[in-house]
Design an enzyme around this catalytic site. Structure first.
Site, PDB file in Angstrom:
ATOM      1  N   ARG A  23       2.247   8.835  -4.383  1.00 33.16           N
ATOM      2  CA  ARG A  23       1.113   9.504  -3.086  1.00 33.16           C
ATOM      3  C   ARG A  23       0.066   8.958  -2.850  1.00 33.16           C
ATOM      4  NH1 ARG A  23       3.598  15.154  -5.792  1.00 33.16           N
ATOM      5  NH2 ARG A  23       4.801  12.838  -6.924  1.00 33.16           N
ATOM      6  N   CYS A  24      -0.205   7.917  -3.744  1.00 33.43           N
ATOM      7  CA  CYS A  24      -1.761   7.234  -4.016  1.00 33.43           C
ATOM      8  C   CYS A  24      -1.934   6.673  -3.358  1.00 33.43           C
ATOM      9  CB  CYS A  24      -1.616   7.688  -5.331  1.00 33.43           C
ATOM     10  SG  CYS A  24      -3.656   6.441  -5.886  1.00 33.43           S
ATOM     11  N   SER A  25      -2.698   6.382  -1.921  1.00 33.26           N
ATOM     12  CA  SER A  25      -2.890   5.415  -1.318  1.00 33.26           C
ATOM     13  C   SER A  25      -3.474   3.720  -2.047  1.00 33.26           C
ATOM     14  CB  SER A  25      -4.064   5.814  -0.476  1.00 33.26           C
ATOM     15  OG  SER A  25      -4.948   5.429  -1.016  1.00 33.26           O
TER      16      SER A  25
END
Length: 131
Positions: A23-25
């Protein structure tokens, strides 16, 4: 290239491993860079398979950092726990971060005996260069 696997106490000592949060870019970008480089690595979704306190201690030693150096203090749980004001006791911070892995900065890439918080392309390249 990457493969998921069960939690291990080796934490990347035998090859490349990424502690990844999809979920973390920044974590997705690091993983994509590893894929683009064509390297073999193990993906550990550390929110699903939290590290033990022992694993976290080992990774911090390899990073050359203290737990408060890689803590995500803006997380709601950090505020709830008063982490900003917690005494800098390594064992206590590791215990808290192992219990709440969302507090661990991401991604962390481990190769052999070293580790890097790979939040930018230069850090990812250092990890690739060190393998």
């Amino acid at each position: 290239m990457g493969t998921e696997r069960p939690a291990s106490t080796d934490a990347g000592r035998d090859g490349m491993e990424i502690w990844h949060n999809p979920r973390c870019s920044k974590s997705r970008a690091a993983k994509a860079a590893l894929d683009e480089a064509g390297v073999k690595y193990t993906e550990r979704r550390y929110l699903d398979e939290p590290p033990t306190a022992q694993e976290l201690d080992s990774v911090l030693t390899r990073l050359g950092l203290e737990p408060w150096d890689v803590a995500r203090l803006s997380e709601p749980v950090a505020k709830e726990l008063g982490l900003k004001n917690l005494e800098h006791d390594r064992a206590r911070w590791i215990e808290v971060m192992a219990a709440h892995p969302v507090l661990i900065q991401r991604p962390i890439v481990m190769t052999g005996g070293s580790a890097i918080v790979a939040r930018d392309s230069e850090s990812v390249q250092r990890a690739l260069d060190s393998q």
